[in-house]
Design a protein around this motif. Structure first.
Motif, PDB file in Angstrom:
ATOM      1  N   ARG A  10       5.055 -51.021 -14.579  1.00 29.93           N
ATOM      2  CA  ARG A  10       5.409 -52.384 -15.004  1.00 29.93           C
ATOM      3  C   ARG A  10       6.082 -52.407 -16.366  1.00 29.93           C
ATOM      4  N   SER A  11       5.712 -51.482 -17.227  1.00 27.53           N
ATOM      5  CA  SER A  11       6.302 -51.471 -18.567  1.00 27.53           C
ATOM      6  C   SER A  11       7.806 -51.198 -18.527  1.00 27.53           C
ATOM      7  N   GLN A  12       8.275 -50.672 -17.402  1.00 29.08           N
ATOM      8  CA  GLN A  12       9.698 -50.356 -17.262  1.00 29.08           C
ATOM      9  C   GLN A  12      10.467 -51.456 -16.525  1.00 29.08           C
ATOM     10  N   TRP A  13       9.786 -52.480 -16.070  1.00 23.98           N
ATOM     11  CA  TRP A  13      10.440 -53.560 -15.338  1.00 23.98           C
ATOM     12  C   TRP A  13      11.263 -54.435 -16.272  1.00 23.98           C
ATOM     13  N   SER A  14      12.319 -55.002 -15.704  1.00 29.37           N
ATOM     14  CA  SER A  14      13.119 -55.984 -16.451  1.00 29.37           C
ATOM     15  C   SER A  14      12.369 -57.318 -16.475  1.00 29.37           C
ATOM     16  N   ASP A  15      12.834 -58.227 -17.320  1.00 33.23           N
ATOM     17  CA  ASP A  15      12.235 -59.563 -17.366  1.00 33.23           C
ATOM     18  C   ASP A  15      12.358 -60.258 -16.011  1.00 33.23           C
ATOM     19  N   ASP A  16      13.492 -60.065 -15.336  1.00 33.30           N
ATOM     20  CA  ASP A  16      13.681 -60.670 -14.007  1.00 33.30           C
ATOM     21  C   ASP A  16      12.679 -60.111 -13.004  1.00 33.30           C
ATOM     22  N   ALA A  17      12.458 -58.825 -13.038  1.00 35.46           N
ATOM     23  CA  ALA A  17      11.496 -58.208 -12.111  1.00 35.46           C
ATOM     24  C   ALA A  17      10.086 -58.740 -12.368  1.00 35.46           C
ATOM     25  N   ARG A  18       9.734 -58.894 -13.637  1.00 29.44           N
ATOM     26  CA  ARG A  18       8.420 -59.460 -13.971  1.00 29.44           C
ATOM     27  C   ARG A  18       8.307 -60.901 -13.467  1.00 29.44           C
TER      28      ARG A  18
END
Length: 102
Positions: A14-22
């Motif tokens: 999750r720490s590597q996800w983009s803001d959109d993915a979150r």
């Protein structure tokens, strides 16, 4: 190789996800939580109606044509009944289904 707890692996990913993915993940989690809450509420209402009508699950099976095991899953919030299944159960209980969008 030592094993890592799932939570640690999940958090690293999750720490590597983009803001959109979150944002998509958060929206999906909220949607599925609402669906789950709705299924639990429907199951409780069916169980309450069944008890009020002084029926056991086997008697409701006989009236509705829905297997007792499926009725049990629905009443416990574990089933995912179709609209047809809900109509058959509630008709057997002398009630109506009012579905609301999530």
């Amino acid at each position: 190789m030592p094993t890592r707890p799932f939570r640690e692996i999940r958090d690293a990913a999750r720490s590597q996800w983009s803001d959109d993915a979150r944002a998509v993940n958060d929206a999906a989690a909220a949607y599925f939580a609402a669906i789950s809450e709705q299924q639990i509420a429907i199951g409780r209402q069916i169980a309450e109606l069944r008890v009020l009508r002084k029926l056991n699950q086997k008697q409701l099976e006989d009236l509705s044509g829905i297997n007792q095991s499926e009725i049990s899953r629905i009443e416990n919030g574990l089933g995912n009944p179709t609209e047809e299944t809900l109509v058959r159960i509630t008709t057997a209980l002398g009630a109506r289904v009012t579905l609301q969008p999530v």
